[in-house]
Scaffold this motif. Structure first.
Motif, PDB file in Angstrom:
ATOM      1  N   ARG A 110      -5.996   9.556   5.382  1.00 56.00           N
ATOM      2  CA  ARG A 110      -4.737   8.808   5.383  1.00 56.00           C
ATOM      3  C   ARG A 110      -4.079   8.927   6.743  1.00 56.00           C
ATOM      4  O   ARG A 110      -4.109   9.980   7.368  1.00 56.00           O
ATOM      5  CB  ARG A 110      -3.786   9.345   4.324  1.00 56.00           C
ATOM      6  CG  ARG A 110      -4.063   8.838   2.951  1.00 56.00           C
ATOM      7  CD  ARG A 110      -2.945   9.205   2.008  1.00 56.00           C
ATOM      8  NE  ARG A 110      -3.192   8.598   0.716  1.00 56.00           N
ATOM      9  CZ  ARG A 110      -2.266   8.373  -0.175  1.00 56.00           C
ATOM     10  NH1 ARG A 110      -1.015   8.722   0.067  1.00 56.00           N
ATOM     11  NH2 ARG A 110      -2.562   7.810  -1.322  1.00 56.00           N
ATOM     12  N   SER A 129     -12.098  -4.621   1.616  1.00 56.37           N
ATOM     13  CA  SER A 129     -13.333  -3.915   1.966  1.00 56.37           C
ATOM     14  C   SER A 129     -14.210  -4.819   2.809  1.00 56.37           C
ATOM     15  O   SER A 129     -14.143  -6.045   2.697  1.00 56.37           O
ATOM     16  CB  SER A 129     -14.118  -3.522   0.714  1.00 56.37           C
ATOM     17  OG  SER A 129     -13.395  -2.612  -0.069  1.00 56.37           O
ATOM     18  N   THR A 188      -3.147   0.264   1.144  1.00 57.81           N
ATOM     19  CA  THR A 188      -1.920   0.445   1.914  1.00 57.81           C
ATOM     20  C   THR A 188      -0.762   0.797   0.985  1.00 57.81           C
ATOM     21  O   THR A 188      -0.761   0.436  -0.193  1.00 57.81           O
ATOM     22  CB  THR A 188      -1.556  -0.831   2.701  1.00 57.81           C
ATOM     23  OG1 THR A 188      -1.363  -1.908   1.795  1.00 57.81           O
ATOM     24  CG2 THR A 188      -2.639  -1.179   3.704  1.00 57.81           C
ATOM     25  N   TYR A 236      -1.703   4.095   5.258  1.00 54.54           N
ATOM     26  CA  TYR A 236      -2.946   3.446   4.860  1.00 54.54           C
ATOM     27  C   TYR A 236      -4.000   4.513   4.602  1.00 54.54           C
ATOM     28  O   TYR A 236      -4.035   5.542   5.271  1.00 54.54           O
ATOM     29  CB  TYR A 236      -3.424   2.418   5.895  1.00 54.54           C
ATOM     30  CG  TYR A 236      -3.541   2.925   7.309  1.00 54.54           C
ATOM     31  CD1 TYR A 236      -4.716   3.497   7.779  1.00 54.54           C
ATOM     32  CD2 TYR A 236      -2.462   2.825   8.188  1.00 54.54           C
ATOM     33  CE1 TYR A 236      -4.821   3.962   9.087  1.00 54.54           C
ATOM     34  CE2 TYR A 236      -2.552   3.270   9.489  1.00 54.54           C
ATOM     35  CZ  TYR A 236      -3.738   3.836   9.930  1.00 54.54           C
ATOM     36  OH  TYR A 236      -3.838   4.297  11.220  1.00 54.54           O
ATOM     37  N   GLU A 237      -4.793   4.261   3.572  1.00 51.30           N
ATOM     38  CA  GLU A 237      -5.874   5.167   3.204  1.00 51.30           C
ATOM     39  C   GLU A 237      -7.195   4.433   3.431  1.00 51.30           C
ATOM     40  O   GLU A 237      -7.403   3.356   2.875  1.00 51.30           O
ATOM     41  CB  GLU A 237      -5.748   5.583   1.745  1.00 51.30           C
ATOM     42  CG  GLU A 237      -6.847   6.533   1.300  1.00 51.30           C
ATOM     43  CD  GLU A 237      -6.666   6.951  -0.140  1.00 51.30           C
ATOM     44  OE1 GLU A 237      -5.923   7.915  -0.386  1.00 51.30           O
ATOM     45  OE2 GLU A 237      -7.275   6.287  -1.013  1.00 51.30           O
ATOM     46  N   ILE A 238      -8.039   5.028   4.238  1.00 54.37           N
ATOM     47  CA  ILE A 238      -9.320   4.403   4.577  1.00 54.37           C
ATOM     48  C   ILE A 238     -10.458   5.252   4.033  1.00 54.37           C
ATOM     49  O   ILE A 238     -10.483   6.471   4.235  1.00 54.37           O
ATOM     50  CB  ILE A 238      -9.465   4.221   6.094  1.00 54.37           C
ATOM     51  CG1 ILE A 238      -8.375   3.256   6.564  1.00 54.37           C
ATOM     52  CG2 ILE A 238     -10.861   3.743   6.464  1.00 54.37           C
ATOM     53  CD1 ILE A 238      -8.483   2.772   7.959  1.00 54.37           C
ATOM     54  N   VAL A 242      -9.808  -0.208   2.431  1.00 53.15           N
ATOM     55  CA  VAL A 242      -8.455   0.163   2.853  1.00 53.15           C
ATOM     56  C   VAL A 242      -7.446  -0.107   1.739  1.00 53.15           C
ATOM     57  O   VAL A 242      -7.417  -1.192   1.170  1.00 53.15           O
ATOM     58  CB  VAL A 242      -8.020  -0.624   4.109  1.00 53.15           C
ATOM     59  CG1 VAL A 242      -6.666  -0.134   4.611  1.00 53.15           C
ATOM     60  CG2 VAL A 242      -9.063  -0.548   5.213  1.00 53.15           C
ATOM     61  N   THR A 249     -12.740   9.980   3.329  1.00 54.48           N
ATOM     62  CA  THR A 249     -11.455   9.317   3.128  1.00 54.48           C
ATOM     63  C   THR A 249     -10.380  10.052   3.907  1.00 54.48           C
ATOM     64  O   THR A 249     -10.349  11.283   3.918  1.00 54.48           O
ATOM     65  CB  THR A 249     -11.092   9.278   1.625  1.00 54.48           C
ATOM     66  OG1 THR A 249     -12.109   8.560   0.922  1.00 54.48           O
ATOM     67  CG2 THR A 249      -9.753   8.606   1.398  1.00 54.48           C
ATOM     68  N   VAL A 260     -13.144  -2.905  10.757  1.00 53.76           N
ATOM     69  CA  VAL A 260     -12.140  -2.593   9.736  1.00 53.76           C
ATOM     70  C   VAL A 260     -11.437  -3.916   9.456  1.00 53.76           C
ATOM     71  O   VAL A 260     -10.812  -4.491  10.349  1.00 53.76           O
ATOM     72  CB  VAL A 260     -11.127  -1.536  10.219  1.00 53.76           C
ATOM     73  CG1 VAL A 260     -10.078  -1.290   9.149  1.00 53.76           C
ATOM     74  CG2 VAL A 260     -11.828  -0.249  10.611  1.00 53.76           C
TER      75      VAL A 260
END
Length: 128
Positions: free
Chosen positions: A85, A3, A15, A33-35, A13, A83, A116
């Motif tokens: 992906r 973060s 992964t 990846y999920e942000i 993030v 959020t 990021v």
């Protein structure tokens, strides 16, 4: 999870290794990846574009730029989270990504970038 907070915008993030497969007689490794973008600032903001640098342990680095994220340009109210992906393919079981999101502050009309942080893309079977 990694973060980082830039100008009151928190980026987190996660992964995931998805799978490996052959495409065009070349082994590929698929990562997801999920942000999560969290607006901790005192302004309404909108994400307008993205810039990624993708590092592949067995290939050259790639730069990817584009409008929004996954086809959207989310507007985040104060305290709101967004959020999504996405994913990438590497020719190696190891890699990393970092970059930034370009944003606009609706209160001041100022444009700014949100970092990021670097996140690793590692397949579990290749770690020891």
């Amino acid at each position: 999870m990694v973060s980082q907070i830039t100008r009151g915008i928190k980026i987190s993030v996660l992964t995931f290794f998805e799978d490996s497969f052959y495409a065009n007689q070349k082994l590929q490794y698929a990562f997801c990846y999920e942000i999560t973008i969290e607006n901790q600032s005192n302004s309404i903001v909108q994400l307008t574009s993205r810039h990624w640098e993708i590092f592949d342990a067995l290939d050259t680095s790639k730069i990817v730029e584009g409008e929004g994220v996954v086809g959207k340009k989310p507007i985040l109210q104060i305290g709101e989270k967004y959020t999504y992906r996405s994913g990438c393919l590497l020719s190696s079981p190891h890699g990393a990504m970092n970059g930034y999101f370009n944003m606009i502050d609706f209160n001041s009309s100022n444009r700014f970038s949100v970092i990021v942080p670097t996140f690793k893309l590692n397949s579990p079977f290749a770690l020891n």
